[in-house]
Enzyme design. Structure first.
Site, PDB file in Angstrom:
ATOM      1  N   GLU A   1       0.818  -1.222   0.000  1.00 17.01           N
ATOM      2  CA  GLU A   1       0.000   0.000   0.000  1.00 17.01           C
ATOM      3  C   GLU A   1       0.850   1.269   0.000  1.00 17.01           C
ATOM      4  OE1 GLU A   1      -2.669  -0.621   3.339  1.00 17.01           O
ATOM      5  OE2 GLU A   1      -4.123  -1.586   2.031  1.00 17.01           O
TER       6      GLU A   1
ATOM      7  N   GLU B   1      -5.742  -8.139  -1.345  1.00 20.66           N
ATOM      8  CA  GLU B   1      -6.379  -7.960  -0.026  1.00 20.66           C
ATOM      9  C   GLU B   1      -7.826  -7.581  -0.247  1.00 20.66           C
ATOM     10  OE1 GLU B   1      -4.867  -5.398   3.057  1.00 20.66           O
ATOM     11  OE2 GLU B   1      -2.805  -5.864   2.513  1.00 20.66           O
TER      12      GLU B   1
HETATM   13  C1  BG6 Z   1      -4.479  -2.931   4.935  1.00 19.49           C
HETATM   14  C2  BG6 Z   1      -3.157  -3.509   5.381  1.00 19.49           C
HETATM   15  O1  BG6 Z   1      -4.378  -1.555   5.120  1.00 19.49           O
HETATM   16  O2  BG6 Z   1      -5.642  -3.270   5.633  1.00 19.49           O
HETATM   17  C3  BG6 Z   1      -3.277  -4.739   6.257  1.00 19.49           C
HETATM   18  O3  BG6 Z   1      -2.344  -3.786   4.280  1.00 19.49           O
HETATM   19  C4  BG6 Z   1      -4.448  -4.611   7.204  1.00 19.49           C
HETATM   20  O4  BG6 Z   1      -2.063  -4.925   6.921  1.00 19.49           O
HETATM   21  C5  BG6 Z   1      -5.710  -4.483   6.344  1.00 19.49           C
HETATM   22  O5  BG6 Z   1      -4.568  -5.666   8.089  1.00 19.49           O
HETATM   23  C6  BG6 Z   1      -6.979  -4.496   7.155  1.00 19.49           C
HETATM   24  O6  BG6 Z   1      -6.898  -3.609   8.224  1.00 19.49           O
HETATM   25  P1  BG6 Z   1      -7.269  -4.077   9.692  1.00 19.49           P
HETATM   26  O7  BG6 Z   1      -7.024  -2.909  10.550  1.00 19.49           O
HETATM   27  O8  BG6 Z   1      -8.680  -4.496   9.638  1.00 19.49           O
HETATM   28  O9  BG6 Z   1      -6.346  -5.182  10.011  1.00 19.49           O
END
Ligand code: BG6
Length: 499
Positions: free
Chosen positions: A206, A400
């Site tokens: 990111e 993701e």
């Molecule tokens: C993204 C990151 O911003 O969101 C991850 O790359 C992160 O590391 C994911 O876990 C989800 O965020 P969260 O706070 O729900 O874990």
């Protein structure tokens, strides 16, 4: 036109600092996440420190201030791990000791792709060590061999918010040009060592969150705004140097290794059709999205960011040689995270504010929101896929995505997460439509935290994305046992019927 066929790679994703644990085992050095205490919704995490003159200790909140800083420490203080403090990443969900079990669960579902990150401090405990830590490399050898034995292709992020603490304390993080070569050396060792095992690499997780989260993403403390943009430039240079090396390896060994850009790719929605909202979204996208992809995928700093630097008095220490390097070493594919559209308005008073993945906005009346204020928006992927492909024409991986929510163990001892199944059904339909109807070149999908991990934003375990439940609570108690949720079986059937 691509089709969702046998070659499409279904998988799950994780990273070292939220899943691996074993923070001080096997020769690993401390890294950024190892000094983070837990928070909760609305309660920010803190970083712990020690005064090098008085030995006094403390913890400081991580938040964004108007000077563009996330973390301000008192004079003479360095980040440090303290006794008797609970740090969620120290054990995380202990992939380090459970990797065989976790990989066999992935194989049982029929997954073909696992995205994770390697921890810089496991390979170079201080970042600047003379020699790599063989024990750390041996762990990654074993993980890769186990994945390949199970028919699962690895996708490795080189940097997922896990800068060694020494690189922050001694060098000041990514604003310092010395860090570029330190990091490139680490990357080269991995790419050379794993040239027969890893085809897909991602450079910086990111990268477009660097400005918003300069502590997490650039390891900056007490920074200026100028430091942020110089840190971002140093990220670009490091990624270009690594790409140059990948090309060399491909030539020398006749390989097809690819280095991807990784961005937070949530699509941006206009709150209304008021032209002011449209203009607001355009300039927001220029600054927080297009800037990064234009540099890394097209090889040029776009005009909008140059104008922004001029008007804000930001100066970048960029040599002609570095700009040339960036121009000649654009990245091969886009890996992106996508959790839900971010709705923006030029007048925040018009609507209720809400959170989201790094970028926050206002509540969209067409969407529902999770307990953490993130949009539940299965359509976002098809929108993002189209927009990114229209703009850059590069292969895409969704690396993701998911629904982070509470899971409850029912009386029968099982987790009946029908809400997650519903979310995945519509999300996957969106991917299929992007491929089959819109003709977008999408190569794979990895569900974030497919085996539960610690949340990055809050450090909680209760915000779960997984198909597999890990028995651990927000205070760190639990057996770490893995338990298949209903969505695990649904995913297994889905993959079977789509192959
Ligand atoms: C993204 C990151 O911003 O969101 C991850 O790359 C992160 O590391 C994911 O876990 C989800 O965020 P969260 O706070 O729900 O874990």
């Amino acid at each position: 036109m691509s089709e969702l066929n046998r070659d499409f790679l279904w998988g799950i994703a994780s990273d070292a600092c939220q899943g691996e644990g074993a923070w001080n085992e096997g020769g690993k050095g401390p890294s950024l996440h190892d000094v983070l205490t837990p928070g909760s919704k609305g309660v920010v995490r803190k970083a712990t420190y020690r005064n090098i003159l008085t030995n006094e200790t403390g913890a400081e909140s991580i938040h964004f201030d108007p000077e563009g800083r996330n973390l301000v420490l008192p004079d003479n203080c360095v980040l440090d791990v303290l006794d008797n403090v609970y740090y969620p990443s120290h054990e995380a969900t202990d992939f380090y000791h459970h990797y065989k079990e976790d990989i066999s669960l992935m194989a049982e579902m029929g997954l073909k792709l696992y995205r994770t990150s390697f921890n810089w401090a496991r390979v170079f405990p201080n970042g600047d060590d003379e020699f790599p830590n063989e024990e750390g490399l041996k762990f990654y050898d074993d993980v890769l061999d186990e994945l390949l034995r199970n028919g699962i292709e690895p996708m490795i992020t080189l940097y997922h918010m896990d800068i060694p603490l020494n690189v922050i304390n001694k060098y000041g993080g990514w604003k310092n040009k010395e860090v570029i070569d330190m990091f490139v050396r680490y990357a080269k060792i991995l790419i050379e060592r794993y040239k027969d095992k890893v085809r897909y690499w991602l450079a910086f997780n990111e990268i477009n969150c660097d400005e918003m989260m300069p502590f997490y993403y650039l390891g900056l403390v007490n920074n200026s705004r100028n430091d942020i943009f110089n840190g971002i430039h140093n990220h670009f240079v490091a990624a270009a140097k690594i790409k140059e090396f990948v090309k060399e390896i491909n030539r020398k060994y006749d390989k097809q290794i690819m280095l991807g850009q990784m961005i937070a790719g949530d699509p941006i929605y206009y709150y209304t059709c008021d032209p002011k909202d449209i203009l607001h979204v355009i300039s927001y996208k220029h600054r927080y999205f297009d800037f990064y992809s234009d540099v890394q995928l097209l090889g040029e700093y776009p005009r909008s960011i140059k104008r922004f630097f001029e008007s804000e008095g930001i100066t970048i220490d960029a040599s002609e040689e570095e700009l040339e390097l960036i121009r000649n070493n654009t990245l091969d594919y886009i890996g992106f995270s996508c959790y839900g559209g971010i709705t923006l308005t030029s007048d925040p008073k018009k609507a209720e504010a809400t959170g989201g993945n790094i970028f926050s906005g206002v509540k969209n009346p067409y969407l529902t929101y999770t307990d953490w204020g993130w949009a539940n928006d299965p359509t976002c992927l098809r929108i993002a896929l189209n927009q990114l492909y229209d703009h850059y024409h590069k292969p895409l991986f969704i690396v993701e995505n998911g629904l982070g929510t509470y899971d409850k163990i029912s009386e029968d001892g099982k987790i009946h997460d029908d809400y997650r199944i519903e979310y995945l059904k519509s999300t996957f339909q969106g991917i299929k439509d992007a491929i089959n109807v819109d003709g977008v070149d999408v190569r794979g999908y990895t569900l974030w935290g497919g085996i539960d991990i610690v949340s990055a934003e809050t450090g909680q375990m209760s915000k779960r994305y997984g198909l597999v439940y890990v028995d651990k609570d927000n205070e760190g108690n639990g057996s770490l046992d893995r338990c298949r949720k209903d969505s695990f079986f649904w995913m297994k059937d889905y993959i079977k019927s789509n192959n």
